[in-house]
Motif scaffolding. Sequence first.
Motif, PDB file in Angstrom:
ATOM      1  N   SER A 157       0.829  -1.203   0.000  1.00 44.32           N
ATOM      2  CA  SER A 157       0.000   0.000   0.000  1.00 44.32           C
ATOM      3  C   SER A 157       0.863   1.253   0.000  1.00 44.32           C
ATOM      4  CB  SER A 157      -0.920   0.006   1.230  1.00 44.32           C
ATOM      5  OG  SER A 157      -1.768  -1.108   1.241  1.00 44.32           O
ATOM      6  N   ILE A 158       1.899   1.253   0.833  1.00 48.44           N
ATOM      7  CA  ILE A 158       2.793   2.419   0.918  1.00 48.44           C
ATOM      8  C   ILE A 158       3.545   2.605  -0.391  1.00 48.44           C
ATOM      9  CG2 ILE A 158       4.777   3.391   2.121  1.00 48.44           C
ATOM     10  CD1 ILE A 158       3.834   1.883   4.627  1.00 48.44           C
ATOM     11  N   LEU A 159       4.044   1.505  -0.955  1.00 49.41           N
ATOM     12  CA  LEU A 159       4.752   1.586  -2.237  1.00 49.41           C
ATOM     13  C   LEU A 159       3.807   2.061  -3.337  1.00 49.41           C
ATOM     14  CD1 LEU A 159       7.353   1.034  -3.827  1.00 49.41           C
ATOM     15  CD2 LEU A 159       6.545  -1.304  -4.185  1.00 49.41           C
ATOM     16  N   GLY A 160       2.568   1.554  -3.313  1.00 42.98           N
ATOM     17  CA  GLY A 160       1.586   1.981  -4.306  1.00 42.98           C
ATOM     18  C   GLY A 160       1.257   3.452  -4.194  1.00 42.98           C
ATOM     19  N   MET A 161       1.229   3.967  -2.972  1.00 42.39           N
ATOM     20  CA  MET A 161       0.973   5.396  -2.783  1.00 42.39           C
ATOM     21  C   MET A 161       2.125   6.227  -3.333  1.00 42.39           C
ATOM     22  SD  MET A 161       0.364   7.552   0.749  1.00 42.39           S
ATOM     23  CE  MET A 161       2.093   7.362   1.209  1.00 42.39           C
ATOM     24  N   LEU A 162       3.353   5.771  -3.071  1.00 41.13           N
ATOM     25  CA  LEU A 162       4.516   6.511  -3.568  1.00 41.13           C
ATOM     26  C   LEU A 162       4.569   6.513  -5.094  1.00 41.13           C
ATOM     27  CD1 LEU A 162       7.219   5.259  -1.018  1.00 41.13           C
ATOM     28  CD2 LEU A 162       6.019   7.456  -1.028  1.00 41.13           C
ATOM     29  N   LEU A 163       4.147   5.386  -5.699  1.00 38.85           N
ATOM     30  CA  LEU A 163       4.171   5.274  -7.163  1.00 38.85           C
ATOM     31  C   LEU A 163       2.862   5.710  -7.793  1.00 38.85           C
ATOM     32  CD1 LEU A 163       5.945   1.789  -7.512  1.00 38.85           C
ATOM     33  CD2 LEU A 163       6.971   4.065  -7.696  1.00 38.85           C
ATOM     34  N   ASP A 164       1.856   5.997  -6.945  1.00 33.11           N
ATOM     35  CA  ASP A 164       0.522   6.386  -7.400  1.00 33.11           C
ATOM     36  C   ASP A 164      -0.050   5.349  -8.373  1.00 33.11           C
ATOM     37  OD1 ASP A 164      -1.752   7.931  -7.482  1.00 33.11           O
ATOM     38  OD2 ASP A 164      -1.046   9.201  -9.117  1.00 33.11           O
ATOM     39  N   SER A 165       0.035   4.088  -7.953  1.00 33.70           N
ATOM     40  CA  SER A 165      -0.419   2.978  -8.791  1.00 33.70           C
ATOM     41  C   SER A 165      -1.909   2.726  -8.606  1.00 33.70           C
ATOM     42  CB  SER A 165       0.364   1.706  -8.438  1.00 33.70           C
ATOM     43  OG  SER A 165      -0.156   0.584  -9.118  1.00 33.70           O
ATOM     44  N   GLU A 166      -2.635   2.622  -9.715  1.00 32.35           N
ATOM     45  CA  GLU A 166      -4.070   2.356  -9.652  1.00 32.35           C
ATOM     46  C   GLU A 166      -4.371   0.930  -9.186  1.00 32.35           C
ATOM     47  OE1 GLU A 166      -6.523   4.401 -10.084  1.00 32.35           O
ATOM     48  OE2 GLU A 166      -5.365   6.147 -10.734  1.00 32.35           O
ATOM     49  N   LEU A 167      -3.407   0.023  -9.314  1.00 31.72           N
ATOM     50  CA  LEU A 167      -3.630  -1.381  -8.975  1.00 31.72           C
ATOM     51  C   LEU A 167      -3.864  -1.587  -7.490  1.00 31.72           C
ATOM     52  CD1 LEU A 167      -0.932  -3.104 -11.229  1.00 31.72           C
ATOM     53  CD2 LEU A 167      -3.405  -2.976 -11.619  1.00 31.72           C
ATOM     54  N   VAL A 168      -3.326  -0.714  -6.649  1.00 29.09           N
ATOM     55  CA  VAL A 168      -3.441  -0.902  -5.203  1.00 29.09           C
ATOM     56  C   VAL A 168      -4.285   0.191  -4.544  1.00 29.09           C
ATOM     57  CG1 VAL A 168      -1.256  -2.140  -5.038  1.00 29.09           C
ATOM     58  CG2 VAL A 168      -1.271   0.336  -4.818  1.00 29.09           C
ATOM     59  N   ARG A 169      -4.984   0.959  -5.348  1.00 29.74           N
ATOM     60  CA  ARG A 169      -5.838   2.004  -4.790  1.00 29.74           C
ATOM     61  C   ARG A 169      -7.117   1.398  -4.228  1.00 29.74           C
ATOM     62  NH1 ARG A 169      -4.998   7.485  -6.448  1.00 29.74           N
ATOM     63  NH2 ARG A 169      -7.219   7.832  -6.116  1.00 29.74           N
ATOM     64  N   SER A 170      -7.627   1.995  -3.167  1.00 31.38           N
ATOM     65  CA  SER A 170      -8.910   1.552  -2.596  1.00 31.38           C
ATOM     66  C   SER A 170     -10.054   1.851  -3.552  1.00 31.38           C
ATOM     67  CB  SER A 170      -9.157   2.245  -1.252  1.00 31.38           C
ATOM     68  OG  SER A 170      -8.115   2.000  -0.340  1.00 31.38           O
ATOM     69  N   TYR A 171      -9.918   2.929  -4.303  1.00 33.90           N
ATOM     70  CA  TYR A 171     -10.949   3.348  -5.258  1.00 33.90           C
ATOM     71  C   TYR A 171     -10.282   3.601  -6.607  1.00 33.90           C
ATOM     72  CZ  TYR A 171     -13.209   4.223  -0.773  1.00 33.90           C
ATOM     73  OH  TYR A 171     -13.706   4.087   0.502  1.00 33.90           O
TER      74      TYR A 171
END
Length: 270
Positions: free
Chosen positions: A4-18
């Motif tokens: 989740s933290i890595l996804g936030m840093l990369l702004d990845s849509e794959l791990v977004r809640s929405y």
Amino acid sequence: MGISILGMLLDSELVRSYPFRDRFGYSGLIPKRNEATLFYMLGVSVAYARLVIEGRKEKVLFFYSLFGALILGTKGIYIFLIFLFFFHIRANKKFLKNLLIVGFFGIVLGIIVLPQTEMYSYYYSQAQRIGFFTMLLSGRDVIFYNEINNIVQNWNVFNVFVGGQNQNNKAFEMDFLDLFFFFGMIGSFLYIFLMRKHFFPGKQKTPFQNFFMFSYFFLAFFGGHFFASAVNGLYFTIVTIYIYKSGLIMHVRRTTEISYDNYINKKSLQ
């Protein structure tokens, strides 16, 4: 959580809640937001129990789990964190002083900081567009009004006691309502009774046990995937056992301290 933290840093849509929506939140690889809410609720509860109740020096674990919960972005996890915050303040001996300090900073945060955030703008616009209550329930009230007639149109008195919801009909995703419509009054009572007996045992519960039980049932009333979570079923069982044992550890520790203090007082009087 690290994903989740890595996804936030990369702004990845794959791990977004929405995903692909203009709304903040990163849930990692848990596909259902409600199940992610329960997952992080369990994680924060264990970390809090280890740090505060058991007195372990594990601040890093607690703040790591807390950060993961904060970036999840669901209303349910924020409600739980607010509950936990006030529980911690209330459990502290300096309750009144802490309450005044929290009240002051809460007012500052609510008036100055919060309106500037993207999350506040989103919820504010949603409340204006669909109404505050519907926004708070994520549209579940609308689902209820649209589906209730389809569910109960063929019901009789027997169904009130044993339920009878068609599996093809959409669930409300409010666990207490779904529980009633699937199992009726008798099944719902048995379910809650057995859950309370086996997952929250004991007549005299610790304050944190009561807090955890209240938070769980409160969020289950307004959300779904708490009573029947494929992801969190085993985790929930382990966490409730752990919280129960943490309460026993705290009870033994306090009993030992009281006995020791009484022993010292008696020795000093001799």
